[in-house]
Design an enzyme around this catalytic site. Structure first.
Site, PDB file in Angstrom:
ATOM      1  N   HIS A  71       0.920  -1.358  -0.026  1.00  0.00           N
ATOM      2  CA  HIS A  71      -0.069  -0.098  -0.210  1.00  0.00           C
ATOM      3  C   HIS A  71       0.854   1.211   0.044  1.00  0.00           C
ATOM      4  CE1 HIS A  71      -3.756  -2.114   1.847  1.00  0.00           C
ATOM      5  NE2 HIS A  71      -3.322  -2.487   0.370  1.00  0.00           N
ATOM      6  N   HIS A  86      -0.765 -13.204  -1.566  1.00  0.00           N
ATOM      7  CA  HIS A  86      -1.899 -13.695  -1.349  1.00  0.00           C
ATOM      8  C   HIS A  86      -1.831 -15.194  -1.089  1.00  0.00           C
ATOM      9  CE1 HIS A  86      -3.442 -10.131  -4.414  1.00  0.00           C
ATOM     10  NE2 HIS A  86      -3.110  -9.818  -2.950  1.00  0.00           N
TER      11      HIS A  86
END
Length: 809
Positions: A320, A568
């Protein structure tokens, strides 16, 4: 003597065979320590190597001559032009650390080497050098027809699609601004497509930026963003939006918020411009992303024997920090809907938005069929006009700064930063929750998908803060660290202004973030060999001089769209919330704490969540994806969610990522020619969803590789990630290890040595509530139960800490 020579020759041949096999070993169902995964190309091309000047050393080894003055020796992946060179054109081979080979690269990050004007390439590109009014007018009409004819069907609140859209959210104002920027880029792309069609421009010319026609003398010129005028290029503090980091006037936007991603290889757009990759190498349509996901990427519990969930969670904070894409939106800023309500069917072409790329779900899907779902919503990423104001392929937008600069803490604009500051003592605003500092609550009604959950959603420098409760935990930790540092600086320098205290604390926290990233986190991901080859290992003392004004620090599509999505696979489907003595108090399914941060208001939950992150193992990075992500992503109160694995595959095609095989070639490694080069079970599955190895999606292929020695990802992802962090280091003038000859805000030698003491373990101690967390593992990314990683008390003097006395004026 002849017998000895024969044995030595046999050893060389055996070593070559083993290296080629090792580079493409595919991950099994367990975590194995593997041999050094050296890319074999320089050794394998013996004919080519013989043409390069080398000097012999001893026995079996040869040492290459050094590169010429001013030319650096880099890994093959950092010299992409070599892919398009004939064997006799290849750069000189050179030596890298750890016994590796690279290229003496004169072409930098460019995809091609300069061609003489008389070359066939230039002759073939004999099209007009300006855009005619007829092309511009027709393109404008096409664009207006596309915009006005588009269906305005928004995503409804409460559905998984709505929550997914929040990963692109910043503020309503920013969303509308990005909508306008993307529309400008789309009009330029449509003009490029029309010009290419009318002039029959070869696809190769577009993907290699060999169409030198500018928009500058056309009505589309106003879409081009001129570089900002940098008033003080020697500013001690980096800008909030990343502008003016590079001192060259024409490069002052490099790495700034709102700038496009770069590419390691040219895109695989079918028209060379923006049409997504949709066909296999034999011309047949690629199989759907959901079909590939359910065939190859099942949920298997494979806890990592060494590393914990902190690796996964810090990795997301870092993601992020360096990237936030944006999806194309409706005119009012709403999310685009591509499927009928509840996903029963994809919308008809008459109703469908031009940015729709819905994911098809087959009738026999073992999960979604139970709910009648045949369509998963998927919208293409927003674009940004080409920085050179030239006809070019579509470039994806990144809304945050591309640097490792703690932008989730501070924002990526002056406006965002002001909304976070207390303007007292250099501190950030916090909410006092019965004596505990939490992030302030947000006034943004779109911060969370549920209006009820939104009442307890938090505000930070990043609009995705509430995505999952473990992310909120580290966002709180970093905000607290800023205020801790600001408070200490204020005590040391009581006359310092709020602005000085804020900027100094920010400068220190960014340096801490960079040091933890390069010193603790990154070696775990890519392994020690890649750290050495790409010059990423932090120094023990002194200053680094690796800054390169010619390196664009922007994130690459390959990193954002594939390699860094390896995280992920490391996600566990549940959090085992642990109390002070390690007892599991609660098991929380991750879909239940996505955009639902209410648990953070429980008094002991923050400490308990930190303990969970350093105690619970991460999942191994492999071809297994938790069902919490592949079936229930962002489900909210619904019985089903989205499939993140399918989204990742589809996103790679949207971004025009080339196939896995192309990146093997970029690394200097041999391409795969048969599925039989994989273990039999994986080979059988691959053959059911791909026609040839040339069709394998990059994200899928990367997950199938065996981990590099000392790392958690395979060799391809390790190289792509290493290249990216080399860009972040070499292209960031304010990187913490540079001296004041490079960095105007350089730390003095004493301060830099203090920064080098920081560890994530220290930050956990300094910023916990100390309610249930009194000790931490010395290596915070390693499981607390791993042999040799002892727990250490937060007050133990053997846990190093940064002495801020070095900042006393």
């Amino acid at each position: 003597m002849s017998r000895i020579l024969f044995i030595l020759l046999l050893l060389i041949v055996t070593q070559l065979s083993e290296l080629q096999a090792a580079a493409f070993s595919v991950r099994q169902n367990r975590f194995d320590e593997v041999p050094d995964l050296q890319t074999p190309a320089p050794l394998a091309t013996s004919t080519e190597s013989s043409k390069k000047p080398e000097k012999a050393t001893s026995g079996l080894l040869k040492k290459c001559l050094p590169c010429s003055d001013g030319i650096r020796c880099v890994p093959q992946i950092q010299c992409p032009a070599h892919v398009r060179m004939e064997s006799h054109e290849k750069p000189q081979i050179c030596d890298l650390p750890a016994g590796k080979f690279g290229y003496c690269c004169e072409t930098g990050q460019n995809h091609t080497a300069p061609k003489p004007e008389t070359s066939p390439k230039e002759r073939r590109s004999g099209f007009p050098t300006i855009l005619s009014p007829a092309v511009l007018d027709e393109a404008r009409r096409n664009f207006e027809h596309l915009m006005h004819g588009v269906a305005q069907i928004p995503v409804r609140r409460g559905f998984p699609d709505f929550a997914h859209g929040l990963v692109f959210h910043s503020t309503a104002k920013d969303d509308l601004h990005n909508f306008a920027i993307s529309n400008s880029a789309i009009e330029q792309v449509m003009t490029t497509q029309l010009f290419g069609k009318k002039e029959q421009v070869p696809v190769e010319d577009f993907i290699t930026n060999n169409v030198p026609i500018k928009f500058t003398e056309t009505p589309l010129a106003h879409h081009c963003q001129p570089p900002p005028v940098c008033g003080n290029i020697r500013s001690v503090y980096r800008s909030m939006d990343g502008t003016c980091n590079n001192p060259e006037p024409q490069r002052s936007l490099w790495g700034a918020a709102g700038q496009p991603m770069e590419r390691m290889l040219p895109p695989a757009y079918e028209d060379g411009i923006w049409t997504p990759r949709a066909h296999s190498s034999d011309g047949t349509p690629l199989l759907g992303a959901r079909k590939i996901s359910r065939t190859l990427l099942s949920d298997v519990d494979r806890p990592h024997p060494k590393y914990n969930l902190m690796v996964m969670q810090f990795g997301q904070v870092l993601a992020h920090d360096i990237s936030q894409t944006s999806s194309i939106r409706l005119e009012d800023g709403s999310l685009v809907q591509c499927c009928s309500p509840e996903g029963k069917v994809a919308l008809s072409p008459q109703q469908s938005h031009f940015a729709c790329m819905p994911i098809h779900v087959e009738p026999d899907d073992e999960f979604f069929s139970a709910f009648g779902v045949r369509c998963l919503n998927f919208v293409r990423l927003s674009l940004v006009p080409s920085p050179d104001c030239q006809l070019s392929y579509g470039k994806q937008l990144t809304k945050v700064t591309h640097f490792v600069d703690a932008s989730p803490v501070y924002g990526s604009s002056d406006e965002a930063s002001r909304s976070l500051r207390a303007f007292r003592g250099g501190r950030l605003r916090m909410m006092n929750d019965f004596g505990r500092d939490l992030l302030p609550l947000t006034n943004d009604k779109k911060a969370c998908p549920s209006e009820e959950a939104g009442k307890s959603c938090f505000h930070s420098g990043d609009g995705r803060t509430n995505q999952i409760i473990s992310l909120i935990t580290l966002q709180i930790l970093l905000a607290r660290e800023h205020n801790r540092v600001a408070g200490a600086l204020h005590e040391l320098n009581p006359s310092a202004s709020d602005e000085t205290l804020f900027q100094e604390a920010r400068r220190i926290v960014i340096a801490e973030m960079q040091h933890i990233t390069y010193n603790e986190f990154l070696p775990i991901i890519i392994g020690p060999q890649q750290m050495k080859r790409f010059r990423l290992v932090p120094l023990h003392q002194g200053y680094s001089h690796d800054y390169n004004v010619n390196v664009n620090p922007a994130i690459t599509n390959e990193f954002s769209g594939a390699a860094y999505r390896m995280g992920h696979s490391s996600v566990d489907g549940k959090f085992q919330i642990r109390q002070e003595h390690g007892r599991i108090d609660e098991v929380v399914n991750i879909p239940d704490v996505m955009f639902n941060p209410s648990r953070m208001r429980k008094r002991e939950f923050y400490d308990d969540m930190l303990r969970t992150l350093y105690s619970q193992p991460m999942q191994q990075v492999d071809s297994s994806i938790s069902q919490g992500l592949s079936r229930f992503l962002f489900r909210g109160d619904n019985p089903f969610g989205l499939d993140l694995a399918a989204i990742n595959i589809q996103r790679g095609r949207d971004q025009g990522l080339r196939s896995y095989n192309d990146y093997l070639e970029l690394m200097g490694a041999p391409k795969l020619h048969s599925f039989e080069q994989f273990p039999i079970e994986i080979a059988q599955k691959l053959s059911r969803v791909y026609r040839t190895p040339d069709d394998i999606d990059l994200w899928v292929g990367g997950l199938l590789e065996k981990a590099v020695e000392g790392g958690v990802v395979g060799v391809t992802f390790a190289e792509i990630i290493a290249d990216q962090f080399a860009r972040f280091k070499q292209g960031d003038r304010y990187y913490y290890e540079y001296d004041n000859g490079i960095n105007p805000g350089a730390f003095n030698p004493l301060q830099l040595q203090e920064i080098r003491k920081v560890t994530l373990a220290r930050l956990l101690c300094d910023n916990s509530d100390r309610l249930t967390l009194q000790a931490v593992p010395l290596a915070a990314f390693v499981r607390a139960d791993h042999p040799g990683n002892q727990m250490i008390g937060c007050d133990d003097p053997n846990l190093p800490s940064v002495n801020l006395e070095a900042w006393r004026a």
